[in-house]
Design an enzyme around this catalytic site. Structure first.
Site, PDB file in Angstrom:
ATOM      1  N   GLN A  81      -9.239   2.131  -0.348  1.00  0.00           N
ATOM      2  CA  GLN A  81      -9.137   2.449  -1.774  1.00  0.00           C
ATOM      3  C   GLN A  81     -10.194   3.483  -2.159  1.00  0.00           C
ATOM      4  O   GLN A  81      -9.912   4.423  -2.904  1.00  0.00           O
ATOM      5  CB  GLN A  81      -9.270   1.176  -2.604  1.00  0.00           C
ATOM      6  CG  GLN A  81      -8.100   0.236  -2.348  1.00  0.00           C
ATOM      7  CD  GLN A  81      -8.165  -1.046  -3.147  1.00  0.00           C
ATOM      8  OE1 GLN A  81      -9.162  -1.335  -3.800  1.00  0.00           O
ATOM      9  NE2 GLN A  81      -7.096  -1.826  -3.093  1.00  0.00           N
ATOM     10  N   GLY A 126      -6.057  -3.606  -7.645  1.00  0.00           N
ATOM     11  CA  GLY A 126      -7.214  -2.794  -7.273  1.00  0.00           C
ATOM     12  C   GLY A 126      -6.774  -1.437  -6.753  1.00  0.00           C
ATOM     13  O   GLY A 126      -7.419  -0.412  -7.017  1.00  0.00           O
ATOM     14  N   ASP A 165      -6.755  -8.195   4.656  1.00  0.00           N
ATOM     15  CA  ASP A 165      -5.934  -9.029   3.764  1.00  0.00           C
ATOM     16  C   ASP A 165      -5.336 -10.241   4.479  1.00  0.00           C
ATOM     17  O   ASP A 165      -4.804 -11.152   3.839  1.00  0.00           O
ATOM     18  CB  ASP A 165      -4.806  -8.197   3.140  1.00  0.00           C
ATOM     19  CG  ASP A 165      -5.348  -7.152   2.164  1.00  0.00           C
ATOM     20  OD1 ASP A 165      -6.488  -7.308   1.694  1.00  0.00           O
ATOM     21  OD2 ASP A 165      -4.633  -6.178   1.885  1.00  0.00           O
ATOM     22  N   ARG A 175     -13.953  -6.813 -10.634  1.00  0.00           N
ATOM     23  CA  ARG A 175     -14.062  -6.192  -9.306  1.00  0.00           C
ATOM     24  C   ARG A 175     -14.906  -4.916  -9.364  1.00  0.00           C
ATOM     25  O   ARG A 175     -14.886  -4.191 -10.355  1.00  0.00           O
ATOM     26  CB  ARG A 175     -12.658  -5.940  -8.749  1.00  0.00           C
ATOM     27  CG  ARG A 175     -11.956  -7.275  -8.511  1.00  0.00           C
ATOM     28  CD  ARG A 175     -10.601  -7.118  -7.923  1.00  0.00           C
ATOM     29  NE  ARG A 175     -10.667  -6.578  -6.569  1.00  0.00           N
ATOM     30  CZ  ARG A 175      -9.583  -6.266  -5.863  1.00  0.00           C
ATOM     31  NH1 ARG A 175      -8.382  -6.426  -6.398  1.00  0.00           N
ATOM     32  NH2 ARG A 175      -9.714  -5.795  -4.641  1.00  0.00           N
ATOM     33  N   ARG A 227     -12.650 -14.626  -1.627  1.00  0.00           N
ATOM     34  CA  ARG A 227     -11.795 -15.287  -0.634  1.00  0.00           C
ATOM     35  C   ARG A 227     -12.578 -16.093   0.399  1.00  0.00           C
ATOM     36  O   ARG A 227     -11.986 -16.937   1.080  1.00  0.00           O
ATOM     37  CB  ARG A 227     -10.865 -14.268   0.040  1.00  0.00           C
ATOM     38  CG  ARG A 227      -9.779 -13.789  -0.903  1.00  0.00           C
ATOM     39  CD  ARG A 227      -8.815 -12.807  -0.264  1.00  0.00           C
ATOM     40  NE  ARG A 227      -7.777 -12.428  -1.218  1.00  0.00           N
ATOM     41  CZ  ARG A 227      -7.014 -11.340  -1.125  1.00  0.00           C
ATOM     42  NH1 ARG A 227      -7.172 -10.510  -0.107  1.00  0.00           N
ATOM     43  NH2 ARG A 227      -6.096 -11.091  -2.034  1.00  0.00           N
ATOM     44  N   ARG A 237      -2.684 -14.054  -2.135  1.00  0.00           N
ATOM     45  CA  ARG A 237      -2.839 -14.330  -0.691  1.00  0.00           C
ATOM     46  C   ARG A 237      -3.330 -15.768  -0.455  1.00  0.00           C
ATOM     47  O   ARG A 237      -3.033 -16.381   0.566  1.00  0.00           O
ATOM     48  CB  ARG A 237      -3.750 -13.305  -0.036  1.00  0.00           C
ATOM     49  CG  ARG A 237      -3.271 -11.881  -0.278  1.00  0.00           C
ATOM     50  CD  ARG A 237      -3.284 -10.993   0.930  1.00  0.00           C
ATOM     51  NE  ARG A 237      -2.789  -9.665   0.571  1.00  0.00           N
ATOM     52  CZ  ARG A 237      -1.515  -9.277   0.636  1.00  0.00           C
ATOM     53  NH1 ARG A 237      -0.588 -10.077   1.085  1.00  0.00           N
ATOM     54  NH2 ARG A 237      -1.161  -8.055   0.267  1.00  0.00           N
ATOM     55  N   LYS A 274     -12.375  -9.351  -3.371  1.00  0.00           N
ATOM     56  CA  LYS A 274     -10.913  -9.180  -3.463  1.00  0.00           C
ATOM     57  C   LYS A 274     -10.430  -9.848  -4.760  1.00  0.00           C
ATOM     58  O   LYS A 274     -11.215 -10.117  -5.648  1.00  0.00           O
ATOM     59  CB  LYS A 274     -10.243  -9.754  -2.218  1.00  0.00           C
ATOM     60  CG  LYS A 274     -10.594  -8.979  -0.943  1.00  0.00           C
ATOM     61  CD  LYS A 274     -10.070  -7.557  -1.013  1.00  0.00           C
ATOM     62  CE  LYS A 274     -10.436  -6.750   0.210  1.00  0.00           C
ATOM     63  NZ  LYS A 274     -10.072  -5.337   0.065  1.00  0.00           N
ATOM     64  N   SER A 294       0.835  -1.212   0.000  1.00  0.00           N
ATOM     65  CA  SER A 294       0.000   0.000   0.000  1.00  0.00           C
ATOM     66  C   SER A 294       0.864   1.255   0.000  1.00  0.00           C
ATOM     67  O   SER A 294       0.588   2.224  -0.720  1.00  0.00           O
ATOM     68  CB  SER A 294      -0.886   0.026   1.259  1.00  0.00           C
ATOM     69  OG  SER A 294      -1.807  -1.019   1.221  1.00  0.00           O
TER      70      SER A 294
HETATM   71  C1  S3P Z   1      -5.535  -1.393   0.057  1.00  0.00           C
HETATM   72  C2  S3P Z   1      -6.723  -1.419   0.720  1.00  0.00           C
HETATM   73  C3  S3P Z   1      -7.478  -2.660   0.972  1.00  0.00           C
HETATM   74  C4  S3P Z   1      -6.640  -3.907   0.762  1.00  0.00           C
HETATM   75  C5  S3P Z   1      -5.788  -3.830  -0.454  1.00  0.00           C
HETATM   76  C6  S3P Z   1      -4.872  -2.619  -0.414  1.00  0.00           C
HETATM   77  C7  S3P Z   1      -4.876  -0.083  -0.155  1.00  0.00           C
HETATM   78  O1  S3P Z   1      -8.578  -2.709   0.087  1.00  0.00           O
HETATM   79  O2  S3P Z   1      -7.473  -5.046   0.713  1.00  0.00           O
HETATM   80  O3  S3P Z   1      -4.983  -4.988  -0.567  1.00  0.00           O
HETATM   81  O4  S3P Z   1      -3.679  -0.052  -0.461  1.00  0.00           O
HETATM   82  O5  S3P Z   1      -5.564   0.937   0.000  1.00  0.00           O
HETATM   83  P1  S3P Z   1      -9.950  -1.923   0.428  1.00  0.00           P
HETATM   84  O6  S3P Z   1      -9.549  -0.583   0.876  1.00  0.00           O
HETATM   85  O7  S3P Z   1     -10.739  -1.872  -0.824  1.00  0.00           O
HETATM   86  O8  S3P Z   1     -10.589  -2.764   1.487  1.00  0.00           O
END
Ligand code: S3P
Length: 425
Positions: free
Chosen positions: A166, A91, A312, A119, A343, A385, A339, A20
């Site tokens: 996100q 994503g 995660d 997604r 999952r 994962r 995801k 991230s």
């Molecule tokens: C992430 C936020 C998470 C996580 C992803 C990375 C990020 O997703 O599952 O692997 O870097 O902001 P969500 O914010 O959609 O839950």
């Protein structure tokens, strides 16, 4: 990839950079003025997708391995790419970049692999459209490919129906360019790396409980960023140490930001022996070494506001629960279905194939631990994962486990199998 039972795991492992934080350092560096120097950058395929998208928009990015130099173009310096932007499996790339693209003075199409094209993107299309963005799903199914035409934006206060960093980050990034203040309130606090890092780049961001707010910026300024190790990658060694009898592992350089460290709380609740050593800060993020020793675990309930802080890690936590005595309940985790794979379904199917007592529910699963697992053929569904989770489960299962699509670990942890081998006795 075939993996068999090991005696135990012993030694030290140093954890690669946080996914991230690596993504954000490239994105914010690209729209800042001057050079951003990133050390311990994660060279996973997802983060390389982010680099490639910004290079296509005219940003010079020198990837020297451990260190990456981003020659930022300033808030208004991105160029229209000559081709479609390919976000690969990521994503985070798709959703965060959409917030930036919504405010540029050009139009672009972005897409990704088969998983990305399934997604949900309405979760960013809705708030960005409310801000004045022109963004649409080309297939009309709420998924990528997305066509985005940069437009003047105005601030909103978005009440997000999901706790998603996100979504929050896409809206805050659009808010950098919008007129007036932009705020996002979430049902529970998701990871706050965007808020922390954007502040470091000079943005006017503030947070109160589950609301993050931003005011438009004149300019951001390049930074030096030291990326902490990814707790989501460390989680596999934590679990391995706790599941394989006789193990003792020192896991070095792990980011323990409270919005990410839910797994540490769960370990404690399950009776695990995990100690935090050498606590310090790297680029505003708390970091520690984790010392994990094998010991008996017991079941627990994982629900409510802790879910975003371990979203995660739920696949590997589910595997840990199989090694724990008693019942573990995971609920409020319907987000797992959207995801890189579904999952919940994929974990329940694969754990059952190894002999676990696990039942799928609407928003999670129920596991009755203590049954010995046996080897099986595991379909990773090309979800990194899932592949790593079953590589760990295999270490204490009778017989051999075969993981299909095992190379997908390259998405977030290219050295995963060699690091795991180095600990196996
Ligand atoms: C992430 C936020 C998470 C996580 C992803 C990375 C990020 O997703 O599952 O692997 O870097 O902001 P969500 O914010 O959609 O839950």
């Amino acid at each position: 990839m075939k993996i068999g039972k090991v005696n135990c795991l012993k030694g030290e492992v140093s954890i690669p950079g946080d996914k991230s934080i690596s993504h954000r350092s490239i994105m914010f560096g690209s729209i800042a003025k001057g050079i951003t120097e990133i050390t311990h950058f994660l060279q996973g395929a997802d983060c390389l997708s982010t680099i490639s998208c910004f290079q296509k928009m005219g940003v010079e990015i020198e990837n020297r391995g451990e260190t990456v130099l981003v020659h930022g173009k300033g808030l208004r310096g991105l160029k229209k790419p000559e081709t479609i932007l390919d976000c690969g499996n990521s994503g985070t790339t798709t959703r965060l970049i959409s917030g930036i693209l919504a405010a540029q003075n050009f139009n672009v199409t972005l897409t990704g692999d088969a998983s990305i094209q399934r997604r949900p993107m309405n979760r960013i299309i809705d708030p960005l459209t409310q801000m004045g963005a022109q963004i649409k799903s080309l297939a009309g199914n709420g998924c990528a490919p997305l066509s985005i035409t940069g437009s003047p934006l105005h601030g909103i206060h978005y009440m997000s129906p999901v706790a998603s960093a996100q979504v929050k980050s896409a809206v805050l990034l659009a808010g950098l360019y919008a007129e007036g203040e932009t705020a996002v309130t979430e049902p529970a606090l998701s990871r706050n790396h965007t808020e922390l890092m954007l502040k470091g780049f000079g943005a006017d961001v503030s947070s109160q409980k589950t609301t993050a707010s931003i005011r438009p910026a004149k300019e951001l300024y390049g930074q030096k960023i030291k990326v902490p190790g990814d707790i989501s990658s460390a989680a596999y060694f934590l679990a391995a140490g706790l599941m394989v009898p006789g193990s003792e592992i020192l896991i070095r350089n792990v980011g323990i930001n409270p919005t990410r460290a839910g797994i540490l709380t769960v370990c404690k609740k399950m009776g695990a022996d995990v100690s935090l050593l050498n606590q310090c800060f790297a680029s505003g993020e708390p970091v520690a070494d984790l010392l994990v020793r094998f010991g008996p675990l017991h079941g627990t309930t994982i629900e409510g506001e802790i879910i975003p802080a371990l979203i995660d890690e739920l696949p590997i936590i589910a595997a840990m629960a199989c090694a724990a005595e008693g019942e573990t309940i995971i609920r409020d985790a319907a987000e797992l279905k959207v995801k890189e794979s579904n999952r919940i379904e994929v974990m329940v199917r694969n754990l059952s194939a190894m002999g676990a007592d696990v039942t799928e529910t609407e928003d999670g699963m129920v596991i009755h631990g203590g049954r010995p697992l046996h080897g099986a053929v595991i379909d990773s569904c090309l979800d990194h994962r899932i592949a790593m989770t079953f590589a760990i489960a295999a270490l204490q299962a009778e017989g051999e486990t075969e993981i299909l699509g095992a190379d997908c670990v390259n998405i977030s942890y290219p050295e995963f199998y060699s690091d795991l081998n180095s600990l196996s006795q």
